[in-house]
Motif scaffolding. Structure first.
Motif, short mmCIF file in Angstrom:
data_model
loop_
_atom_site.label_atom_id
_atom_site.label_comp_id
_atom_site.label_asym_id
_atom_site.label_seq_id
_atom_site.Cartn_x
_atom_site.Cartn_y
_atom_site.Cartn_z
N GLY A 46 0.79 -1.23 0.00
CA GLY A 46 0.00 0.00 0.00
C GLY A 46 0.81 1.27 0.00
O GLY A 46 0.27 2.35 -0.05
N ASP A 54 -5.47 4.94 -3.33
CA ASP A 54 -6.13 4.00 -2.42
C ASP A 54 -5.57 2.60 -2.65
O ASP A 54 -5.68 2.05 -3.73
CB ASP A 54 -7.63 4.02 -2.68
CG ASP A 54 -8.39 3.05 -1.79
OD1 ASP A 54 -7.81 2.55 -0.81
OD2 ASP A 54 -9.57 2.79 -2.09
N ARG A 55 -4.96 2.04 -1.64
CA ARG A 55 -4.38 0.70 -1.74
C ARG A 55 -5.16 -0.31 -0.91
O ARG A 55 -4.65 -1.36 -0.55
CB ARG A 55 -2.92 0.71 -1.27
CG ARG A 55 -2.04 1.71 -1.94
CD ARG A 55 -1.79 1.37 -3.37
NE ARG A 55 -0.88 2.37 -3.93
CZ ARG A 55 -0.20 2.22 -5.00
NH1 ARG A 55 -0.32 1.13 -5.69
NH2 ARG A 55 0.59 3.17 -5.44
N SER A 56 -6.41 0.00 -0.61
CA SER A 56 -7.20 -0.89 0.23
C SER A 56 -7.45 -2.25 -0.41
O SER A 56 -7.73 -3.22 0.29
CB SER A 56 -8.53 -0.23 0.61
OG SER A 56 -9.29 0.06 -0.54
N CYS A 58 -5.35 -4.25 -1.49
CA CYS A 58 -4.34 -5.16 -0.95
C CYS A 58 -4.86 -5.86 0.30
O CYS A 58 -4.70 -7.08 0.46
CB CYS A 58 -3.07 -4.39 -0.65
SG CYS A 58 -1.82 -5.35 0.23
N LEU A 59 -5.48 -5.12 1.18
CA LEU A 59 -5.98 -5.72 2.43
C LEU A 59 -7.11 -6.70 2.16
O LEU A 59 -7.16 -7.78 2.76
CB LEU A 59 -6.46 -4.61 3.36
CG LEU A 59 -5.39 -3.62 3.80
CD1 LEU A 59 -6.02 -2.51 4.64
CD2 LEU A 59 -4.28 -4.31 4.55
#
Length: 96
Positions: A46, A54-56, A58-59
């Motif tokens: 992220g 926005d790297r959400s 990945c989660l």
């Protein structure tokens, strides 16, 4: 690399989760196709300096992918920053 006593290592499957507006379902599907013995799957944490977004995804993908890796008998290893370089985490996390 060989002249320096190093081994070149690269990934066998990219999730492409670092692209703008990454769709978690598509990222997960890409990575699922890459699950195999000795595979190297890439998923970003992220953070990419100079490229905020926005790297959400990945989660979301990690939460769904880790049980699938466990079911396939795969191990997970993290890359860590050591001084000016990158190394594998001290010990693998065997997902059994």
């Amino acid at each position: 690399a060989a002249q320096l006593g190093l081994c070149t290592v690269t990934w066998s499957c990219r999730g492409l989760d670092g692209v703008t507006h990454a769709d978690p379902a598509r990222v997960l599907a890409r990575l699922e196709r890459g699950i195999a013995p000795r595979a190297i799957l890439t998923l970003h944490d992220g953070h990419e300096p100079g490229h905020p977004c926005d790297r959400s995804a990945c989660l979301v993908v990690a939460e769904a992918l880790l049980p699938k890796l466990r079911a396939a008998g795969c191990a997970s290893r993290a890359l860590v920053i050591v001084g000016d370089g990158i190394s594998l985490a001290e010990s693998p996390t065997r997902m059994a």
